[in-house]
Structures are given as structure tokens and as C-alpha cells.
Design an enzyme around this catalytic site. Structure first.
Site, mmCIF file in Angstrom:
data_model
loop_
_atom_site.group_PDB
_atom_site.id
_atom_site.type_symbol
_atom_site.label_atom_id
_atom_site.label_comp_id
_atom_site.label_asym_id
_atom_site.label_seq_id
_atom_site.Cartn_x
_atom_site.Cartn_y
_atom_site.Cartn_z
ATOM 1 C CG ASP A 120 -6.335 6.504 2.273
ATOM 2 O OD1 ASP A 120 -5.534 7.308 1.763
ATOM 3 O OD2 ASP A 120 -7.317 6.857 2.951
ATOM 4 C CG ASP A 156 -12.961 15.303 -2.118
ATOM 5 O OD1 ASP A 156 -13.112 16.543 -2.137
ATOM 6 O OD2 ASP A 156 -13.589 14.564 -1.348
#
Length: 216
Positions: free
Chosen positions: A96, A118
């Protein structure tokens, strides 16, 4: 969009030779210990299926590339490409982006690519956008002096947000365009899967590059 689970993908991440295991142990020595050289390291955060970074690695053997993706079911597709090509200057991380400073030392990264991230359209999720001030602060911790963040998207609201975020965070905008494929910056552009898809639909592609002067 819900991601389709790929059976065995997570298990493959744990044994595949192109995926860096326990990356924290290499912090500050990634180029030498992972690639066996002192070449600069370029990373792509949220690389998807890997078309972009795989193409770059093939074009630039003098640069070390690391593709970072947190979803095993997506990363497995990039691994399949790399297993065919076996490029010595390309590795992957299932990680991440929030934890980038845990695995890279200050100044260890020369360039960061953010492609079709995103958009997190709801205002309350703004901090999750990869071009938010929060993430720019993380990138600043690992980038070398003069290190560049390069961002492409087809999402106009996200691009507008990103321009403002760059300004508010004290970074310098090196370039911007709201129609990359019909601009002076089109030459040499390497497309991602999403970029090819959206461009074919007639959508303009937005791009910016920014740098943070650490001595300012």
C-alpha cells in the site's frame, strides 16, 4: 468497480521471484541488493496490469523499475508479462502506498509515476487520492533532490484537484496539459491499458509533472 478474485494470486505473491519479499529489510540499499547495481529507481504506484512499467523497463535498461500494486488479483497479470520478458530491471511489490517511507529511504527514489489513480470522488475521501497533500508529503520523504512525480488521468475533477494539491503543498509544476495526445508532450508517451482504452473512446488525457525543491 469490484475486482475479480484470481484463485491462487495471493499465494503466488509469496513465492514469485519477481516480487520483492519483506521489502523493509532492503531500505536504503534497494538498487544494490535487489538489482545488483547503482542505477536510479523509478516506481509506479498503483500500476494495474503492468503494461506501462513493463514497456518502460524494456525501453530503458539503465533504470531500475518497481511496480507497486496492493491487489494480488491485478498484480498477477503484470507478473505474467514479466515472466515472458524476464526483464532484469523490473521488480514488483504488493504494498500500500501509504507505507512507502517504511520501505524506501530518503532520496532513494528518482521518479514516481501515478497513472489513472482511483479518483475517490467523495469529498470525505479526498485524503485517499494519490495526489493529495498527504501523499505528496509521503513522496517527498523518499524522492531524491529534483525527483519528479508524474501523473496521468482521464478524470477532470481529479486533475483539477491535483493541480491545486501540488500548489498547496509547495511543489513546482513542471508541465501540465489537458489533452496529452494532441499536445507538444505527446512524443515518446507510453500508454497504460486504461489510457489506450479511454483515448480510443475520445476522452482527453490529462497530465502533469511536479517537483519539490527540498532546499526551498
Amino acid at each position: 468497480m469490484r475486482l475479480r478474485n484470481v484463485r491462487g494470486a495471493r499465494e503466488e505473491m509469496l513465492v514469485n521471484p519477481y516480487v520483492i519479499q519483506e521489502p523493509q529489510q532492503y531500505k536504503g540499499h534497494v538498487a544494490v541488493q535487489i538489482f545488483g547495481n547503482n542505477n536510479p529507481i523509478f516506481i509506479e504506484v498503483g500500476m494495474g496490469k503492468g503494461q506501462f512499467i513493463t514497456s518502460l523497463a524494456a525501453l530503458h535498461p539503465e533504470i531500475n523499475y518497481i511496480g507497486i500494486e496492493k491487489y494480488s488479483s491485478v498484480l498477477i497479470r503484470a507478473i505474467e508479462k514479466q515472466e515472458e520478458l524476464q526483464l532484469p530491471n523490473l521488480k514488483f511489490l504488493r504494498f500500500d502506498a501509504e507505507y512507502l517511507p517504511d520501505i524506501f529511504a530518503p532520496g532513494e527514489i528518482a521518479h514516481i509515476y501515478l497513472n489513472f489513480s482511483d479518483p475517490w470522488p467523495k469529498d470525505r475521501h479526498a485524503k485517499r487520492r494519490l495526489t493529495s497533500s498527504r501523499f505528496l508529503g509521503l513522496y517527498d520523504q523518499i524522492l531524491a533532490d529534483g525527483g519528479i512525480v508524474e501523473f496521468k488521468t482521464d478524470n477532470q475533477p481529479l486533475f483539477d484537484f491535483s493541480l491545486e494539491s501540488v500548489k498547496e503543498s509547495g511543489w513546482t509544476l513542471l508541465m501540465q496539459t489537458r489533452d496529452l495526445h494532441h499536445s507538444e508532450f505527446a512524443e515518446g508517451n507510453v500508454m497504460t491499458e486504461y489510457e489506450a482504452k479511454f483515448s480510443a473512446m475520445g476522452n482527453p488525457i490529462y497530465k502533469l509533472e511536479a517537483v519539490h525543491d527540498k532546499n526551498a
